[in-house]
Design a protein around this motif. Structure first.
Motif, PDB file in Angstrom:
ATOM      1  N   ILE B 316       0.687  -1.169  -0.128  1.00 53.88           N
ATOM      2  CA  ILE B 316      -0.043   0.074  -0.054  1.00 53.88           C
ATOM      3  C   ILE B 316       0.764   1.164  -0.108  1.00 53.88           C
ATOM      4  CG2 ILE B 316      -1.709   1.528   1.299  1.00 53.88           C
ATOM      5  CD1 ILE B 316      -2.821  -1.435   2.143  1.00 53.88           C
ATOM      6  N   LEU B 317       1.905   1.208   0.860  1.00 55.59           N
ATOM      7  CA  LEU B 317       2.681   2.379   1.053  1.00 55.59           C
ATOM      8  C   LEU B 317       3.417   2.624  -0.476  1.00 55.59           C
ATOM      9  CD1 LEU B 317       3.748   3.570   3.507  1.00 55.59           C
ATOM     10  CD2 LEU B 317       5.770   2.417   3.443  1.00 55.59           C
ATOM     11  N   LEU B 318       3.809   1.389  -1.236  1.00 57.41           N
ATOM     12  CA  LEU B 318       4.476   1.536  -2.491  1.00 57.41           C
ATOM     13  C   LEU B 318       3.418   2.242  -3.500  1.00 57.41           C
ATOM     14  CD1 LEU B 318       6.848   0.900  -4.480  1.00 57.41           C
ATOM     15  CD2 LEU B 318       5.585  -1.215  -5.032  1.00 57.41           C
ATOM     16  N   ALA B 319       2.131   1.884  -3.364  1.00 64.92           N
ATOM     17  CA  ALA B 319       1.016   2.464  -4.348  1.00 64.92           C
ATOM     18  C   ALA B 319       0.878   3.825  -3.931  1.00 64.92           C
ATOM     19  CB  ALA B 319      -0.128   1.722  -3.996  1.00 64.92           C
ATOM     20  N   TRP B 320       1.077   4.350  -2.597  1.00 66.95           N
ATOM     21  CA  TRP B 320       0.725   5.472  -1.992  1.00 66.95           C
ATOM     22  C   TRP B 320       2.081   6.378  -2.731  1.00 66.95           C
ATOM     23  CZ3 TRP B 320       3.571   7.930   1.837  1.00 66.95           C
ATOM     24  CH2 TRP B 320       3.263   9.432   2.193  1.00 66.95           C
ATOM     25  N   LEU B 321       3.147   5.989  -2.891  1.00 65.84           N
ATOM     26  CA  LEU B 321       4.573   6.558  -3.344  1.00 65.84           C
ATOM     27  C   LEU B 321       4.468   6.861  -4.853  1.00 65.84           C
ATOM     28  CD1 LEU B 321       7.279   5.233  -1.172  1.00 65.84           C
ATOM     29  CD2 LEU B 321       6.839   7.541  -1.482  1.00 65.84           C
ATOM     30  N   ASP B 322       4.088   5.674  -5.341  1.00 61.36           N
ATOM     31  CA  ASP B 322       4.297   5.583  -6.778  1.00 61.36           C
ATOM     32  C   ASP B 322       3.078   5.430  -7.779  1.00 61.36           C
ATOM     33  OD1 ASP B 322       5.175   5.020  -9.391  1.00 61.36           O
ATOM     34  OD2 ASP B 322       6.727   3.609  -8.967  1.00 61.36           O
ATOM     35  N   PRO B 323       2.470   6.443  -8.281  1.00 57.20           N
ATOM     36  CA  PRO B 323       1.384   6.233  -8.673  1.00 57.20           C
ATOM     37  C   PRO B 323       1.123   5.073 -10.016  1.00 57.20           C
ATOM     38  CG  PRO B 323       2.131   8.301  -9.407  1.00 57.20           C
ATOM     39  CD  PRO B 323       2.987   7.697  -8.532  1.00 57.20           C
ATOM     40  N   ARG B 324       2.196   4.872 -10.557  1.00 54.77           N
ATOM     41  CA  ARG B 324       2.152   4.047 -11.650  1.00 54.77           C
ATOM     42  C   ARG B 324       2.021   2.620 -11.167  1.00 54.77           C
ATOM     43  NH1 ARG B 324       8.279   4.290 -13.608  1.00 54.77           N
ATOM     44  NH2 ARG B 324       8.393   4.454 -11.203  1.00 54.77           N
TER      45      ARG B 324
END
Lengths: 378, 332
Positions: B316-324
């Motif tokens: 989830i953190l990654l999705a938040w950081l990286d919109p791609r």
């Protein structure tokens, strides 16, 4: 003037020749050239082979049988090998006998060298007999001494030669990596292949299984599974059970590589070209797909051997993996579990050194191979 | 974003279900039923078990019913009563034994990951910016060694080194006077003084791996055209590197947290056995040795569940950081 022109031309043709050679070279030739440039991998490969030879011919390289006890030499530190003596100067390597004395301060037995007589180290000596690779009986050992025993790595609390035990232990420790990876390889290629080839629901199920196996901490699971192996199983049975336990998780990485490569290669132009040229599916798979990811498989295999070796060592170290009378590096390290033991007999950590070296060599080799299998990358 | 999170949470439910089955299988693995072992252990220690007590336990865990009923009873007890079964080795409910320890394991694991990042990211950036320099080679070499060193051996060597050179013991997590004390600020500070030893030891291999990933990621980014464009436009080098390529190169590291967590938790278990830290490791170890399977099975289940949740959080953190990532997820 014309001379330097000639020289330039010569240089140029040499460049062109070199380039042509590069373009004309076969895939394996390119891989070999690239691999040769990775110095560490070039050194690691022969060293690994040497370690495996050491393990296979352990009977010959080890001076003693791993179970032979020397009651007069319990907990002896590694024997010092001398090349120099005051009377004759440099001479062939020799050792001194050890005298056991009581240290008046710590009330512990210590061993000191008895300089009365020198015992030369001899090569190809006759010693304890063994069955050479199970074929014929022999009693020739690579090196040894007469009258006084030699302990390169010292002895354990039962007076067994740690050097011999380490070499014999390499048999289990080194082979468990190969056997485990072989099992993972079969599982990984079959399941990864199915996953990448059929796609759809099967793919989804296999991918979720892999996600699941990767997301749980391996060591506690391994510990639980191997702890539930019956204690009365034979060494061979435990060995295979441990291998299976280790490869239960190990196949995931390989399956991912196979699937990923299959998926991306299916879309490649050369596959399309082969298909248009009328090649059969079978021919495409065996002649075009397989060779192009076989090299990637070899890399993944090489890089997953160390985790198998470390897994076995960790389990055996905790007493949950291989158990005596089996000898592996992990089993040997079991004796070094307590700090007091290590403090008094640091040579008990020698097998750990072997573990680290082996893992390091495999990592170097895998790294070199990884660079090499993509010979067109810079 | 919300859609992505919900999707990820839904994926986790079957995962947890399989996890519970695996843990239950582990509990059932050793020969003989839990009850027989329980009764015989108590008999050995001189306590007679009354028939009424046996009947009560049978009823509580449905031991007379088929396996799948036992499984559902087990799950029901966990979900609704927080009852993980009984440890016969300690003769106490499992839930009482594991609370603190699981917390400490997770604390050490998270600290280890933070430590890994703090060390690995700057080194990775340095190595990528100074590719093939002496320090780059040095870090690469150290990284290889770090990867090859099994953490339990490092722990052993550290303990021995501290013992033989300084005469101090680095085992344990608390000073003697705090071991049985209730939680207080003094105890927490005392713990922080000890916690770095396991943290560093467990972090070694992760750090080594992360440096390599960070270096490779950043090198890939540095070769891209936007870097050349920015440089051509005259952006100061420092600003350029830290504002764009480094930020992109860090993203995959967040996703590796999910991969790292299982390794770190596993490493924590084995290192804490060597260092004798009061976390899950030693208790799980002794439970396995005495085949106290309810305790062992619960440990594995909770550890795995927390790891899975940790992976979820990192995703989830990654999705938040990286919109791609989140749009890629939606398209799928």
């Amino acid at each position: 003037m014309s001379e330097s022109n000639n020289f330039l031309e010569y240089e140029e043709t040499k460049e062109v020749e070199k380039e042509e050679k590069f373009y004309l070279a076969s895939q394996s030739q390119l891989i070999w050239w690239k691999f040769k440039r990775h110095k560490l991998a070039m050194i690691s490969f022969p060293l690994l082979i040497f370690l495996y030879i050491l393990a296979i011919f352990a009977d010959f390289f080890a001076p003693y049988n791993p179970e032979t006890r020397f009651p007069a030499y319990l907990n002896v530190p590694p024997t010092r090998i001398h090349f120099f003596s005051r009377e004759v100067g440099f001479r062939r390597p020799f050792i001194y006998n050890l005298k056991r004395e009581l240290n008046p301060n710590s009330f512990q037995f210590i061993f000191i060298e008895d300089h009365m007589k020198k015992y030369p180290i001899r090569f190809f000596v006759k010693g304890e007999s063994y069955k050479f690779l199970g074929f014929f009986t022999s009693n020739i050992h690579l090196f040894g001494t007469e009258e006084v025993p030699i302990f390169l790595f010292g002895t354990d609390k039962l007076g067994r030669d740690l050097f011999s035990r380490t070499i014999y232990g390499a048999r289990i420790s080194l082979s468990i990596g190969l056997v485990g990876v072989f099992l993972s390889f079969i599982l990984g290629v079959i399941l990864g292949g199915i996953s990448g080839y059929f796609g759809g629901t099967v793919d989804e199920i296999i991918q979720r299984t892999i996600d699941f196996l990767i997301s749980i901490p391996g060591i506690p699971l391994w510990m639980a599974l191997s702890a539930s192996l019956p204690r009365d199983w034979s060494v061979v049975r435990t060995y295979f059970a441990i291998t299976i336990i280790l490869s239960l998780v190990g196949w995931c990485g390989l399956a991912r590589v196979v699937r990923g490569k299959l998926l991306s290669l299916r879309e490649e132009d050369f596959v399309m070209a082969a298909r248009l040229a009328g090649a059969s599916e079978w021919r495409i798979i065996t002649r075009h797909l397989l060779p192009s990811f076989a090299s990637h498989l070899i890399v993944s295999i090489t890089l997953s051997i160390p985790s198998m070796i470390l897994g076995e060592t960790a389990l055996s170290f905790l007493g949950l993996g291989m158990r005596p009378p089996a000898i592996s590096w992990g089993v040997l390290l079991q004796e070094a579990q307590e700090v007091i033991v290590v403090a008094q007999r640091p040579w008990q950590l020698m097998p750990a050194f072997f573990v680290i070296i082996t893992v390091l060599l495999f990592n170097f080799l895998g790294d070199g191979l990884r660079d090499a299998v993509d010979p067109y990358a810079r | 974003m919300l859609y992505y999170i919900i999707r990820r949470i839904i994926i986790i439910i079957p995962l947890l279900f399989i996890l519970s089955i695996v843990s239950f299988v582990i509990i059932q693995l050793p020969p003989g039923s839990f009850l027989e072992t329980y009764v015989s252990t108590l008999k050995l220690s001189g306590t007679e078990v009354s028939d009424a007590e046996i009947a009560r336990l049978i009823k509580l865990y449905d031991l007379d019913k088929p396996l799948y009923v036992q499984y559902f009873t087990w799950i029901k007890n966990i979900v609704f009563h927080g009852d993980f079964g009984r440890s016969f080795q300690w003769n106490r409910p499992v839930s009482q034994l594991i609370g603190d320890r699981i917390g400490l394991t997770m604390l050490i694991s998270i600290l280890t990951i933070l430590f890994t990042w703090i060390i690995a990211i700057p080194i990775g950036i340095y190595s990528a910016l100074h590719q093939y320099s002496i320090f780059d080679y040095l870090f690469t070499f150290l990284g290889f060694i770090g990867l090859a060193l099994p953490s339990f051996l490092v722990a052993l060597i550290v303990v021995w080194g501290a013992f033989s050179t300084f005469g101090i013991s680095v085992t344990g997590l608390f000073s003697a006077k705090f071991i049985n004390a209730p939680w207080s600020w003094a105890k927490i500070i005392d713990m922080l003084k000890h916690i770095w030893v396991p943290m560093v030891i467990i972090g070694i291999s992760g750090t080594a791996g992360l440096i390599r990933t960070m270096r490779a990621n950043l090198l890939d980014e540095l070769r891209k055209q936007y870097v050349i464009t920015a440089r051509a436009k005259g952006l100061p080098e420092k600003c350029l590197i830290f504002k764009y390529p480094v930020r992109i190169a860090v993203n995959p590291l967040v996703s590796t947290m999910g991969w790292m967590l299982p390794g770190v938790v596993g490493g924590e278990v084995i290192v804490s056995i060597v260092l004798n830290i009061p976390t899950t490791g030693p208790l799980l170890y002794s439970a396995l040795q005495s085949q106290d399977m309810y305790l062992a099975g619960s440990f594995i289940m909770i550890l795995s569940t927390l790891t899975v949740i940790g992976t979820l959080i990192s995703d989830i953190l990654l999705a938040w950081l990286d919109p791609r990532v989140r749009y890629g997820g939606v398209e799928k």
